[in-house]
Design a protein around this motif. Structure first.
Motif, PDB file in Angstrom:
ATOM      1  N   GLY A   1       0.918  -1.163  -0.073  1.00 57.93           N
ATOM      2  CA  GLY A   1      -0.183   0.032  -0.028  1.00 57.93           C
ATOM      3  C   GLY A   1       0.796   1.204  -0.157  1.00 57.93           C
ATOM      4  N   GLY A   2       2.095   0.924  -0.020  1.00 55.69           N
ATOM      5  CA  GLY A   2       2.975   2.386  -0.102  1.00 55.69           C
ATOM      6  C   GLY A   2       3.170   2.846   1.214  1.00 55.69           C
ATOM      7  N   MET A   3       3.731   4.204   1.441  1.00 55.31           N
ATOM      8  CA  MET A   3       3.808   4.746   2.661  1.00 55.31           C
ATOM      9  C   MET A   3       2.439   5.127   3.310  1.00 55.31           C
ATOM     10  SD  MET A   3       6.999   4.369   3.696  1.00 55.31           S
ATOM     11  CE  MET A   3       6.582   5.165   5.396  1.00 55.31           C
ATOM     12  N   GLU A   4       1.613   5.385   2.597  1.00 58.19           N
ATOM     13  CA  GLU A   4       0.186   5.741   3.076  1.00 58.19           C
ATOM     14  C   GLU A   4      -0.414   4.435   3.620  1.00 58.19           C
ATOM     15  OE1 GLU A   4      -3.971   7.405   0.886  1.00 58.19           O
ATOM     16  OE2 GLU A   4      -2.130   8.361   0.485  1.00 58.19           O
ATOM     17  N   GLY A   5      -0.526   3.321   2.906  1.00 59.05           N
ATOM     18  CA  GLY A   5      -1.198   2.072   3.209  1.00 59.05           C
ATOM     19  C   GLY A   5      -0.418   1.718   4.695  1.00 59.05           C
TER      20      GLY A   5
END
Length: 131
Positions: free
Chosen positions: A42-46
């Motif tokens: 989810g990347g850094m946001e996830g």
């Protein structure tokens, strides 16, 4: 009363430790400097959302008013799995074990890359526990 996890301050500064390259027990070379850093699901946001939703402030730490930063080191292997999760600096009260638990359960990452190939990379994650 709302879940206290929502108020947890989680520092999500992932960084490679740039000292040297070594091998693990499985003989996979672990790189501490890579051209493309591993990326959490989810990347850094996830990952931020995952940490907020899953990191629990240990009751014993709350009762003892323990706050601080736990430094966790781990390897994202070339297949994206998380391995060799350890505490570099702990604060006690169950916070160290909780930080290890959430990192171990963080799912498959996109592995780091060196010269265009997926490689194992050493990571460091500071996890802030604040009442």
């Amino acid at each position: 009363m709302q879940n206290p996890v929502k108020y947890l301050s989680v520092m999500l500064l992932l960084s490679a430790i740039c000292l040297f390259t070594h091998t693990s027990n499985a003989q996979e070379v672990i790189h501490e400097q890579v051209e493309e850093m591993p990326v959490p699901p989810g990347g850094m946001e996830g990952f931020t959302k995952y940490m907020i939703e899953n990191l629990n402030y240990p009751t014993s730490a709350k009762e003892a008013k323990i706050e601080g930063m736990v430094m966790v080191t781990f390897v994202v292997k070339s297949d994206g799995s998380v391995d060799a999760v350890e505490i570099l600096r702990g604060i006690g009260g169950g916070c160290d074990e909780e930080a290890v638990r959430v990192v171990k359960n963080s799912g498959k990452w996109t592995p780091g890359k060196k010269e265009g190939k997926a490689v194992a990379a050493q990571m460091t994650l500071p996890v802030q526990f604040k009442l």
